[in-house]
Design an enzyme around this catalytic site. Structure first.
Site, PDB file in Angstrom:
ATOM      1  N   ARG A  36       0.805  -1.220   0.000  1.00 30.76           N
ATOM      2  CA  ARG A  36       0.000   0.000   0.000  1.00 30.76           C
ATOM      3  C   ARG A  36       0.839   1.273   0.000  1.00 30.76           C
ATOM      4  O   ARG A  36       0.330   2.352  -0.281  1.00 30.76           O
ATOM      5  CB  ARG A  36      -0.922   0.002   1.206  1.00 30.76           C
ATOM      6  CG  ARG A  36      -0.221   0.091   2.549  1.00 30.76           C
ATOM      7  CD  ARG A  36      -1.228   0.037   3.679  1.00 30.76           C
ATOM      8  NE  ARG A  36      -0.568   0.120   4.984  1.00 30.76           N
ATOM      9  CZ  ARG A  36      -1.227   0.049   6.142  1.00 30.76           C
ATOM     10  NH1 ARG A  36      -2.533  -0.121   6.140  1.00 30.76           N
ATOM     11  NH2 ARG A  36      -0.570   0.132   7.288  1.00 30.76           N
ATOM     12  N   GLY A 183      14.683   0.519  24.614  1.00 30.79           N
ATOM     13  CA  GLY A 183      15.001  -0.561  23.700  1.00 30.79           C
ATOM     14  C   GLY A 183      15.845  -0.039  22.562  1.00 30.79           C
ATOM     15  O   GLY A 183      16.347   1.099  22.603  1.00 30.79           O
ATOM     16  N   ILE A 187      17.109   3.948  22.241  1.00 27.88           N
ATOM     17  CA  ILE A 187      18.530   4.200  22.484  1.00 27.88           C
ATOM     18  C   ILE A 187      19.230   4.713  21.228  1.00 27.88           C
ATOM     19  O   ILE A 187      20.124   5.573  21.308  1.00 27.88           O
ATOM     20  CB  ILE A 187      19.210   2.925  23.023  1.00 27.88           C
ATOM     21  CG1 ILE A 187      18.798   2.684  24.480  1.00 27.88           C
ATOM     22  CG2 ILE A 187      20.722   3.012  22.903  1.00 27.88           C
ATOM     23  CD1 ILE A 187      19.248   3.761  25.456  1.00 27.88           C
ATOM     24  N   ALA A 269       8.996   5.475  22.384  1.00 22.94           N
ATOM     25  CA  ALA A 269       9.568   4.238  21.839  1.00 22.94           C
ATOM     26  C   ALA A 269       9.253   3.100  22.800  1.00 22.94           C
ATOM     27  O   ALA A 269      10.141   2.497  23.396  1.00 22.94           O
ATOM     28  CB  ALA A 269      11.075   4.395  21.633  1.00 22.94           C
ATOM     29  N   GLY A 271       7.535   0.201  22.209  1.00 17.45           N
ATOM     30  CA  GLY A 271       7.150  -1.073  21.612  1.00 17.45           C
ATOM     31  C   GLY A 271       6.267  -0.918  20.396  1.00 17.45           C
ATOM     32  O   GLY A 271       5.993   0.205  19.929  1.00 17.45           O
ATOM     33  N   ASP A 312       6.924  -8.891  11.693  1.00 23.85           N
ATOM     34  CA  ASP A 312       6.524  -8.160  12.890  1.00 23.85           C
ATOM     35  C   ASP A 312       5.064  -8.370  13.269  1.00 23.85           C
ATOM     36  O   ASP A 312       4.656  -7.998  14.367  1.00 23.85           O
ATOM     37  CB  ASP A 312       6.771  -6.661  12.697  1.00 23.85           C
ATOM     38  CG  ASP A 312       8.240  -6.293  12.819  1.00 23.85           C
ATOM     39  OD1 ASP A 312       9.060  -7.199  13.074  1.00 23.85           O
ATOM     40  OD2 ASP A 312       8.572  -5.102  12.645  1.00 23.85           O
ATOM     41  N   HIS A 445      45.048 -10.984  12.841  1.00 27.22           N
ATOM     42  CA  HIS A 445      45.626  -9.925  13.669  1.00 27.22           C
ATOM     43  C   HIS A 445      46.197  -8.833  12.762  1.00 27.22           C
ATOM     44  O   HIS A 445      46.830  -9.125  11.758  1.00 27.22           O
ATOM     45  CB  HIS A 445      46.763 -10.488  14.532  1.00 27.22           C
ATOM     46  CG  HIS A 445      47.490  -9.445  15.319  1.00 27.22           C
ATOM     47  ND1 HIS A 445      46.990  -8.917  16.482  1.00 27.22           N
ATOM     48  CD2 HIS A 445      48.680  -8.825  15.085  1.00 27.22           C
ATOM     49  CE1 HIS A 445      47.832  -8.020  16.948  1.00 27.22           C
ATOM     50  NE2 HIS A 445      48.870  -7.940  16.125  1.00 27.22           N
TER      51      HIS A 445
END
Length: 466
Positions: A36, A183, A187, A269, A271, A312, A445
């Site tokens: 959309r 969270g 942050i 923020a 959730g 999600d 290294h």
């Protein structure tokens, strides 16, 4: 007009949706993807990608203001143009979205613009500009994503109280900023605006910031943030926002005491909640939801045959790479390929603040709660030559092993570039390597990755450089 017919339709073009569509096309399915808004979903357009572009600008600004530490001279005062920073971020998002359009064309995925709504099993109505198209498919994947959770009294108004969307496109820099929630999203924005000079206060309801991380890493990160000037209130709650013309007075409760704080802007923020209301779930009987998210099994199947959900809109952790992996598992199961099941403990988490935070697997507390006898290794960045040479000596790597079997139970990192380094431990966990293989692995290294090796060695009393 006759209905358009496909083998599979994916609703949503975020990291879960577009990956699922591509994998299905690779498996010779006739695929459509409904979107959309912008291709790429929230992640590419209003989340993962543009926030990283903003953070990169703040990182460069920080480096320029500390040039003398590296023997460099910057003539004149270092400054920034917030409008240009935002424009660059939006340009990066646009470029990535256009990349998704190219991938859809390359893989012959039909893109249908509009709002999709289930109309019974195997049917979708897609509406755009008042016109509705019927789409039919044997399999439908819901990848509709999520939106910012709204708490009573902290509702986003777009002017004084921001969600991540408004925080991504600020017209001016807030001199005083309150971030509610510590969270990853909270942050990261706290880190960005503080680096640019804002006075930032973070309020967290729980007893520590970054609460999903290992307690030791959370504590290390908090010290680093406070050293930068970020004020942190844990075990605290914002109970009221009194809005003025161009500022907000927040009432904060903690330890039975109440204080007020006046700021220019507030970022909420706290959730997310799944986008499940307008996709027609009421037209099918088998799809169940729980606290705003769709319930699925290990192969992302809902209780309604032919309808699946990923990303999600389903269970945590709510991460883009989890959504992509779910898309592949879901499609391969549809194709009868018998894919592996998702192991949540093998999903890495990354927070792109300064310093960065990354982890995979169980925290030390979780391992002990599960009844495991553990061996724990730690190695500080100050003992690593590359980190010191880079001017990044503040960091820590922590590894947790099962004392009896040598299984890597968890790895937790804070410091420069750890979001890139964590994948080494993810591969180790996925491959079920033990401490023996990790100790035998040769690390190049000088690299920061040597801290990963040393942490493993430390768990078994063999650390070299501390």
């Amino acid at each position: 007009m006759a209905a358009q017919e496909f083998d599979l339709v994916v609703v949503g073009s975020g990291p879960g949706g577009y990956v699922a569509a591509i994998r299905a096309a690779q498996l010779k399915m006739k695929v459509a993807m409904v979107e959309r808004a912008e291709l790429g979903g929230i992640c590419l357009n209003w989340g993962c990608i543009p926030t990283k572009a903003l953070l990169r600008s703040s990182d460069v600004y920080h480096m320029l203001t500390h040039a003398e530490q590296f023997g460099l001279k910057v003539e004149g005062k270092v400054s920034f143009d917030l409008t240009k920073i935002v424009e660059r971020s939006r340009g990066v998002a646009k470029q990535m979205s256009q990349g998704i359009a190219f991938l859809m064309k390359k893989n012959k995925v039909t893109v249908i613009q509009g709002d999709a709504k289930l109309n019974g099993r195997g049917k979708l109505n897609v509406t755009k500009d008042g016109a509705t198209t019927e789409v039919v498919a044997k399999h439908i994947i819901l990848a509709t994503g999520a939106r910012a959770r709204q708490l009573p009294g902290l509702e986003v108004d777009g002017k004084l109280v921001w969600s991540y969307r408004e925080a991504l496109v600020p017209k001016e820099q807030p001199q005083r900023l309150l971030v509610v929630g510590s969270g990853a999203i909270g942050i990261e924005f706290a880190s960005f605006f503080r680096t640019l000079g804002s006075e930032v206060t973070v309020v967290e309801l729980l007893d520590r910031i970054l609460p999903v991380e290992d307690e030791e890493i959370s504590a290390f990160a908090r010290k680093a943030f406070e050293k930068q000037g970020i004020k942190i209130r844990t075990g605290a709650k914002v109970t009221k926002l009194d809005k003025k013309t161009n500022s907000v007075v927040a009432t904060i409760e903690a330890d039975g005491k109440t204080e007020t704080l006046e700021v220019d802007r507030v970022i909420s923020a706290v959730g997310i909640v799944g986008n499940i209301e307008e996709v027609g779930l009421d037209t099918v009987k088998g799809v169940k939801t729980d606290r705003g998210f769709i319930q699925v099994d290990e192969y992302l199947r809902t209780g309604e045959p032919g309808i699946y959900a990923i990303g999600d809109v389903v269970s945590p952790p709510w991460l883009a790479h989890k959504a992509s992996h779910e898309g592949i598992i879901c499609v391969e199961a549809i194709a009868g390929l018998h894919p592996h099941k998702m192991k949540v403990e093998n999903i890495p988490g990354c927070t792109y603040c300064t310093p960065q935070v990354a982890s995979v697997g169980w925290t030390e507390a979780r391992a002990k709660k599960e009844g495991r006898e553990v061996r724990v290794g730690r190695f500080p960045f100050i003992g690593n030559g590359k980190a010191v040479a880079m001017g990044e000596p503040q960091g820590l790597v922590k590894t947790i092993f099962d004392a009896k079997t040598g299984e890597l139970l968890g790895a937790h990192m804070v410091g420069a570039e750890v979001t890139e380094l964590i994948q080494g431990y993810v591969i180790a966990k996925t491959g079920e390597l033990t401490e023996a293989e990790l100790m035998e692995t040769i690390f190049p290294h000088p690299t920061i990755s040597e801290t990963m090796h040393e942490s493993v060695l430390d768990a078994y009393g063999r650390v070299i450089h501390i």
